[in-house]
Design a protein around this motif. Structure first.
Motif, short mmCIF file in Angstrom:
data_model
loop_
_atom_site.label_atom_id
_atom_site.label_comp_id
_atom_site.label_asym_id
_atom_site.label_seq_id
_atom_site.Cartn_x
_atom_site.Cartn_y
_atom_site.Cartn_z
N ILE A 229 5.22 16.62 -52.17
CA ILE A 229 5.83 16.15 -50.93
C ILE A 229 4.96 16.64 -49.78
O ILE A 229 4.60 17.82 -49.73
CB ILE A 229 7.25 16.77 -50.76
CG1 ILE A 229 8.12 16.53 -51.99
CG2 ILE A 229 7.92 16.28 -49.49
CD1 ILE A 229 8.53 15.11 -52.19
N GLU A 230 4.61 15.73 -48.88
CA GLU A 230 3.85 16.16 -47.69
C GLU A 230 4.83 16.77 -46.69
O GLU A 230 5.92 16.25 -46.50
CB GLU A 230 3.16 14.97 -47.04
CG GLU A 230 2.10 14.33 -47.91
CD GLU A 230 1.58 13.04 -47.29
OE1 GLU A 230 1.31 13.03 -46.08
OE2 GLU A 230 1.49 12.04 -48.02
N VAL A 231 4.40 17.84 -46.07
CA VAL A 231 5.28 18.51 -45.11
C VAL A 231 4.59 18.57 -43.75
O VAL A 231 3.41 18.94 -43.66
CB VAL A 231 5.64 19.94 -45.58
CG1 VAL A 231 6.56 20.62 -44.57
CG2 VAL A 231 6.29 19.90 -46.95
N ARG A 232 5.31 18.19 -42.72
CA ARG A 232 4.79 18.34 -41.35
C ARG A 232 5.80 19.14 -40.55
O ARG A 232 6.98 18.83 -40.55
CB ARG A 232 4.56 16.99 -40.71
CG ARG A 232 3.54 16.20 -41.48
CD ARG A 232 3.07 15.00 -40.76
NE ARG A 232 2.17 14.26 -41.65
CZ ARG A 232 1.32 13.37 -41.23
NH1 ARG A 232 1.24 13.10 -39.96
NH2 ARG A 232 0.55 12.73 -42.09
N VAL A 233 5.32 20.16 -39.93
CA VAL A 233 6.19 21.02 -39.13
C VAL A 233 6.00 20.66 -37.67
O VAL A 233 4.87 20.64 -37.16
CB VAL A 233 5.86 22.51 -39.36
CG1 VAL A 233 6.78 23.39 -38.52
CG2 VAL A 233 5.99 22.85 -40.84
N LEU A 234 7.08 20.32 -37.00
CA LEU A 234 7.00 19.93 -35.60
C LEU A 234 7.75 20.94 -34.74
O LEU A 234 8.84 21.37 -35.06
CB LEU A 234 7.63 18.55 -35.40
CG LEU A 234 6.88 17.36 -36.01
CD1 LEU A 234 7.56 16.08 -35.61
CD2 LEU A 234 5.44 17.34 -35.57
N ARG A 235 7.11 21.29 -33.66
CA ARG A 235 7.77 22.16 -32.67
C ARG A 235 7.79 21.42 -31.34
O ARG A 235 6.88 20.68 -31.02
CB ARG A 235 7.01 23.47 -32.50
CG ARG A 235 6.96 24.28 -33.77
CD ARG A 235 6.19 25.57 -33.55
NE ARG A 235 6.03 26.28 -34.81
CZ ARG A 235 6.98 27.00 -35.39
NH1 ARG A 235 8.17 27.10 -34.81
NH2 ARG A 235 6.78 27.60 -36.54
N THR A 236 8.84 21.64 -30.60
CA THR A 236 8.91 21.02 -29.29
C THR A 236 8.81 22.12 -28.25
O THR A 236 9.19 23.27 -28.50
CB THR A 236 10.20 20.21 -29.11
OG1 THR A 236 10.18 19.60 -27.84
CG2 THR A 236 11.44 21.07 -29.25
N ASP A 237 8.27 21.79 -27.08
CA ASP A 237 8.09 22.82 -26.05
C ASP A 237 9.40 23.13 -25.32
O ASP A 237 9.51 24.12 -24.63
CB ASP A 237 7.00 22.42 -25.06
CG ASP A 237 7.20 21.01 -24.55
OD1 ASP A 237 8.19 20.38 -24.98
OD2 ASP A 237 6.38 20.54 -23.75
N SER A 238 10.41 22.29 -25.47
CA SER A 238 11.70 22.59 -24.82
C SER A 238 12.84 22.09 -25.68
O SER A 238 13.34 20.98 -25.48
CB SER A 238 11.76 21.93 -23.44
OG SER A 238 11.41 20.57 -23.54
N PRO A 239 13.21 22.88 -26.68
CA PRO A 239 14.31 22.46 -27.55
C PRO A 239 15.64 22.43 -26.81
O PRO A 239 15.78 23.04 -25.75
CB PRO A 239 14.32 23.55 -28.63
CG PRO A 239 13.72 24.73 -27.97
CD PRO A 239 12.71 24.21 -27.00
#
Lengths: 310, 442
Positions: A229-239
């Motif tokens: 499974i490919e995994v991409r971790v996303l973070r946002t600058d203002s959750p």
């Protein structure tokens, strides 16, 4: 990968490609969410209980995957090679179940790990960031209509807006009609049906009744065990900041003590029984005014504020 | 299968297919994988333990050799440090309560656990060792080459799976063992029905009511709580819930015309039980068959290319004082795995080639205990144990501790004789049953 926050009010870029004649193959992406399927909600304070192993893909998400497979097969038969990718927002616990999808004909599974809590618009931004031609290059996106964890069904609409694609949401029927095209059926009020001709690039969402996910063969299930499974971790600058969890119900109203000489009249005064009820209103407004009216009414009912309505 | 359907078994898909990822199946798969054999572990539920129901205590000593220091990682609810046996009538209860804090320290004795947690943990050990776990897949039948079992047919498309050995760990009422002809015709009298409610209560309330602290817990076994249906009751503490339930003789339950939940409701409202569960919220009700008769209902354990272990082989020990299942499942599963690995290595998976399984069971606690206690299930289900013993014991206590001044105290012998007479128990019958019990448990 960091997704900047912000709604592209200045103009929606066209992020989906049409594929069709110039493209050798079409990529159909089923966007799904790993969610608590039977959340246990405390009726008093609205907290959601932790249910280990209670999570999974909703019936509408499974229908989205099956629909993607059916459409890909039909489009491939009509001459345009098509493949299916599943893009799943979810935690690591989803991997074992997602691996099974590789056994039913899904070519690629990408799990999107969203590190912070997000609004529907932000989730759509994250999905859109992965669906672009630089990454998954989706020509058709199929979502379940509503996620299992009390979703509002708004992510597909936000996603279509982000991608600059046409949208057909809440579908109860799908029929591929030719390469890159399909006929969709949508439910209308009064038992009516609306038939839509959809051409890729598009974002569509389906109800769970549209299809049941096929069962994988044993050989394919065994073969899928070695796939990744490919995994991409996303973070946002203002959750999204969650201030307080509360049950989804109107705040209690503060009422004056009821007047009346006997108990019955006081109960009638208190409950408003036998008084004229609020009649329904029909408002003809432009979209912005309609939205304002809806918000105003919800606030009057006490849905949008922690403070009790007066 | 027709002859044209006979699969190619010269190159099977796996050395061994284990059907059922419960404790027996996972232990077998773990041993096989560690022995370097290719093994497929089939589970019909979406994950190991999802179909399992258990109201008992897991005794982990058998795990010491399989998973050293298992207690440091096993997903347990509470370590049992209080073991109580309760004799009950409609409004009386006599409890023998034993507490040992030694059981609350490593290497521990027994624990309560949720089977979805425990079974998934054990199956993960097998997977980590190299077993291939396939869930949501039911073995619907056996593949045969003549009389030899050469694999299983599953409910998936193209679902045939060939192997040199099939180990049936598919639980009580094993359809595969029956299909292989290893079971004689079923006798309902050999089975009981277990029903259980899981009742949620805050941890501190459980600690208070059961006088335990931290991760220590209680196991209460109850006799005399099932009315006219032979059986027994139980109450176990989990971390934040209680498991309260009954085990009921299957034919007698059918005969009495009552539903098990009615009998369970009576137990829950008993004055000795009601205060313990008061205010709790029922989270789950479940029911499951139990192979109660143990040794006397065991099937042939070995066939040509096939072994049977765990509840599928009736390895559950229901001997009144000792009520154990998971440890016997693990013990038999591990023995099956070891025997199958050896047979595959020696290229002889015939009935004779797999005979090592029986020898291993005979050499350890599994068959030794079952043979020794083979009469215990019958004894526990007898009228004396079910009806007369609880009434006499409670009656004696009632008379003994009731102060009847100005009448002088009656002697203990007189009390016992009056209670025996009241409950139609003759002295010679009591002695005869006592001798039988001593022989059985001695």
């Amino acid at each position: 990968m960091v997704v900047p926050r912000g709604w592209p009010w200045g103009g929606v870029p066209l992020l989906m490609t049409a594929g069709s004649a110039n493209t050798a193959s079409l990529n159909i992406v089923a966007c799904v969410k790993w969610a608590e399927l039977r959340p246990e909600i405390d009726p008093l304070h609205g907290s959601v209980g932790d249910q280990p192993r209670g999570s999974g893909l909703s019936s509408s998400d499974l229908a989205a995957i099956e629909s993607a497979l059916v459409i890909a097969e039909a489009w491939s038969q009509s001459g345009t090679e098509s493949s299916v990718t599943v893009l799943c927002a979810g935690p690591e616990a989803a991997d074992a179940a997602l691996q099974d999808l590789l056994a039913v004909g899904v070519e690629r599974v990408v799990r999107l790990e969203l590190k912070e809590q997000r609004s529907s618009a932000q989730v759509a931004e994250c999905l859109a960031a992965v669906l672009t031609p630089e990454h998954l290059d989706a020509q058709l996106v199929i979502c379940g209509d509503v996620s299992a964890d009390r979703g509002s069904g708004s992510v597909p609409a936000f996603l279509a807006h982000q991608l600059g694609a046409v949208q057909a949401l809440g579908l109860i029927g799908l029929e591929p009609t030719g390469s890159g095209r399909l006929t969709a059926t949508r439910r209308l009020d009064g038992g009516r049906r609306e038939r839509l001709l959809v051409t890729a690039p598009a974002v569509i969402s389906v109800e769970g009744s549209v299809a049941d996910l096929r069962r994988a063969s044993l050989a394919a299930t065994l073969a899928a065990k070695s796939k990744k499974i490919e995994v991409r971790v996303l973070r946002t600058d203002s959750p999204v900041e969650v201030h307080r969890l509360r049950p989804w119900r109107p705040r209690p109203r503060v009422l004056a003590p009821p007047l009346g000489d006997d108990a019955l009249s006081r109960i009638l005064a208190l409950t408003g029984a036998q008084a004229s009820s609020t009649s329904s209103r029909t408002l003809v407004l432009d979209p912005e005014q309609a939205a304002e009216a809806v918000l105003e009414q919800l606030a009057a009912w006490g849905y949008l504020s922690d403070a009790p309505p007066t | 299968m027709s002859n044209s359907d006979v699969p190619d078994v010269d190159v099977p898909d796996f050395d061994v297919v284990v059907v059922g990822a419960g404790p027996a199946g996972s232990a077998a798969a773990l041993e096989l994988a560690r022995a370097g054999r290719s093994v497929c572990l089939l589970e019909r539920g979406p994950y190991p333990g999802s179909k399992n129901m258990y109201g008992g205590v897991i005794y982990g000593r058998v795990l010491d050799s399989l998973i050293p220091n298992w207690w440091e990682e096993a997903p347990i609810q509470r370590w049992v440090t209080r073991r109580s046996t309760m004799l009950m009538t409609g409004n009386q209860a006599l409890t023998v309560d034993y507490r040992s804090n030694t059981w609350g320290e490593a290497p521990y004795n027994g624990a309560t656990a949720f089977r979805p947690d425990f079974d998934a943990w054990l199956a993960a050990k097998a997977e980590a060792a190299g077993a291939v776990l396939i869930c949501s897949t039911t073995a619907t039948g056996l593949l045969r080459d003549g009389q030899r079992v050469v694999g299983v047919r599953t409910d998936r498309p193209d679902g045939d799976l060939t192997a040199r050995v099939v180990i049936c760990c598919d639980g009580v009422n094993s359809f595969l063992a029956k299909e292989a002809g290893l079971y004689p015709p079923s006798d309902p009298a050999n089975y009981t029905l277990g029903v259980k409610e899981t009742i949620a209560l805050p941890r501190e309330v459980i600690d208070e009511r059961f006088a335990v602290r931290g991760n220590h817990g209680v196991d209460i076994e109850i006799l005399g709580c099932t009315g006219k249906v032979p059986g027994g009751g139980f109450l176990y503490t989990n971390a934040e819930s209680l498991a309260v339930g009954l085990v009921l003789s299957l034919p007698e339950l059918a005969k009495c015309g009552r539903r098990p939940e009615e009998i369970l409701a009576e137990l829950k409202s008993h004055p000795a039980i009601a205060p313990l569960i008061e205010g709790g919220e029922v989270k789950e009700y479940s029911a499951h068959m139990i192979p109660e008769a143990g040794y006397k209902m065991m099937p042939e354990l070995i066939g040509d290319g096939i072994l049977v272990a765990g509840d599928a082989a009736a390895m559950c020990l229901a001997a009144g004082i000792w009520l154990e299942g998971v440890n016997f499942a693990i013990g038999s599963g591990a023995a099956a795995g070891q025997a199958a690995a050896r047979a595959v290595q020696r290229r002889d998976t015939s009935t004779a080639g797999l005979g090592d399984y029986r020898r291993r069971l005979e050499a350890n606690f599994v068959m030794t205990d079952h043979r020794k206690l083979k009469d215990a299930p019958h004894l526990v289900m007898s009228d004396l144990a079910q009806q007369q013993l609880p009434r006499i014991a409670c009656g004696v206590m009632e008379q003994l501790f009731t102060v009847t001044n100005p009448e002088p105290k009656p002697g203990l012998r007189k009390i016992i004789r009056s209670q025996m007479k009241l409950n139609n128990l003759k002295l010679r019958d009591a002695i005869s049953q006592g001798v039988k019990a001593l022989r059985t448990y001695g």
